[in-house]
Scaffold this active site. Structure first.
Site, PDB file in Angstrom:
ATOM      1  CG  ASP A   1      -7.048  -1.593  -4.325  1.00  0.00           C
ATOM      2  OD1 ASP A   1      -7.574  -0.507  -3.859  1.00  0.00           O
ATOM      3  OD2 ASP A   1      -6.076  -1.683  -3.849  1.00  0.00           O
TER       4      ASP A   1
ATOM      5  CG  HIS B   1      -6.053  -1.848  -0.559  1.00  0.00           C
ATOM      6  ND1 HIS B   1      -5.113  -1.406  -1.630  1.00  0.00           N
ATOM      7  CD2 HIS B   1      -5.617  -1.510   0.723  1.00  0.00           C
ATOM      8  CE1 HIS B   1      -4.003  -0.617  -0.827  1.00  0.00           C
ATOM      9  NE2 HIS B   1      -4.375  -0.886   0.538  1.00  0.00           N
TER      10      HIS B   1
ATOM     11  CB  CYS C   1      -1.093   0.111   1.020  1.00  0.00           C
ATOM     12  SG  CYS C   1      -2.210   1.171   0.866  1.00  0.00           S
TER      13      CYS C   1
END
Length: 287
Positions: free
Chosen positions: A222, A255, A166
């Site tokens: 995501d 995600h 991330c």
């Protein structure tokens, strides 16, 4: 706001269930990610030298977590860039997993100057008070210092890789654009069309400076990283002469699909991506 991080967390917090706030870098889980799911992977330190270390960055003592094979001479080095939650147990576990593969893996706490990211339960507050203060210039300098530390503590930085998740996935792209020493990189669901600090560039804007091969691992579901932004980055890389980067986008995958301590974890995608990560490093001289 990092909607992708917020959406991938479970609603509510249960501080008594399989999780505890870290008291030292690499120990415990961040408060914002509790409760930790039962599927969380724990990698032992048998055969490793593993634990917290301190890395000098000028007059600042930056905490970090390091794992490497015990007794191995000059192992290749992999920098591990954390999520917004800091260097907690999952990031330390990733370091141990890499060390089991023969690497000196080190995860510096790139937020340490600004606060303890692992202590926050309010994610918007974490972003505004800590994450947004870690400028790209600071992060690159801290990673340069980490490379120097690794070289002085037994690592072979002529075989340097970087990986991250991330925020750390974006940092992976960022540092590869910054440092010619990086041989190969693997970016896990790092945003490419936004920056975190005002005035910093997006990964797409930095594409012409990225010369090392980067493997991008992303989920098609995501919500914070549209697939079309990856297409834009891929086109920018190719137009600047870097055709060595590759993208893998897993269908119907959210995600943080590698984060085994969270509900977003997708075992099949995570296992496939981990294998690709290790193969990428070996293929591109980080082995």
């Amino acid at each position: 706001m990092l909607k992708d991080e917020i959406d991938s967390l479970a609603p509510g917090r249960d501080f008594s269930r399989r999780g505890f706030v870290q008291t030292a870098v690499g120990s415990g889980f961040a408060a914002a990610v509790l409760p930790v799911t039962a599927q969380a992977i724990a990698t032992d330190a048998k055969g490793l030298e593993a634990g917290p270390v301190t890395i000098p960055v000028g007059d600042f003592a930056m905490p970090a977590y390091r794992a490497m094979p015990a007794g191995k001479t000059r192992p290749p080095v992999v920098l591990v860039a954390c999520e917004i939650f800091g260097v907690h147990e999952h990031i330390a576990d990733v370091c141990r997993r890499l060390a089991k593969q023969g690497y000196l893996a080190v995860a510096p706490d790139l937020f340490a100057r600004h606060g303890n990211a692992s202590a926050y339960t309010d994610i918007p507050k974490l972003i505004s008070e800590v994450v947004s203060k870690a400028t790209d210039g600071q992060v690159n300098g801290d990673l340069d210092a980490t490379v120097a530390w690794a070289a002085a503590h037994g690592g072979d930085t002529s075989r340097l890789g970087v990986t991250g998740f991330c925020w750390g996935g974006r940092t992976t792209w960022l540092y590869t654009a910054h440092s010619a020493a990086v041989k190969a990189a693997v970016a896990w669901y790092g945003p490419v069309a936004r920056a975190y600090h005002p005035g910093d560039k997006t990964v797409i804007e930095l594409a012409a400076s990225i010369h090392a091969p980067v493997l991008g691992l992303y989920g098609a579901a995501d919500g914070g990283i549209p697939v079309d932004t990856l297409t834009q980055l891929e086109a920018a890389l190719k137009s600047s002469g870097n055709a060595a980067c590759e993208f893998v986008v897993y269908p119907d995958t959210p995600h943080a699909f590698f984060a085994d301590y969270r509900p977003s974890y997708r075992p099949a995608a995570a296992e496939d991506a981990w294998g690709r990560c290790l193969s990428w490093f070996k293929k591109n001289g980080v082995a």
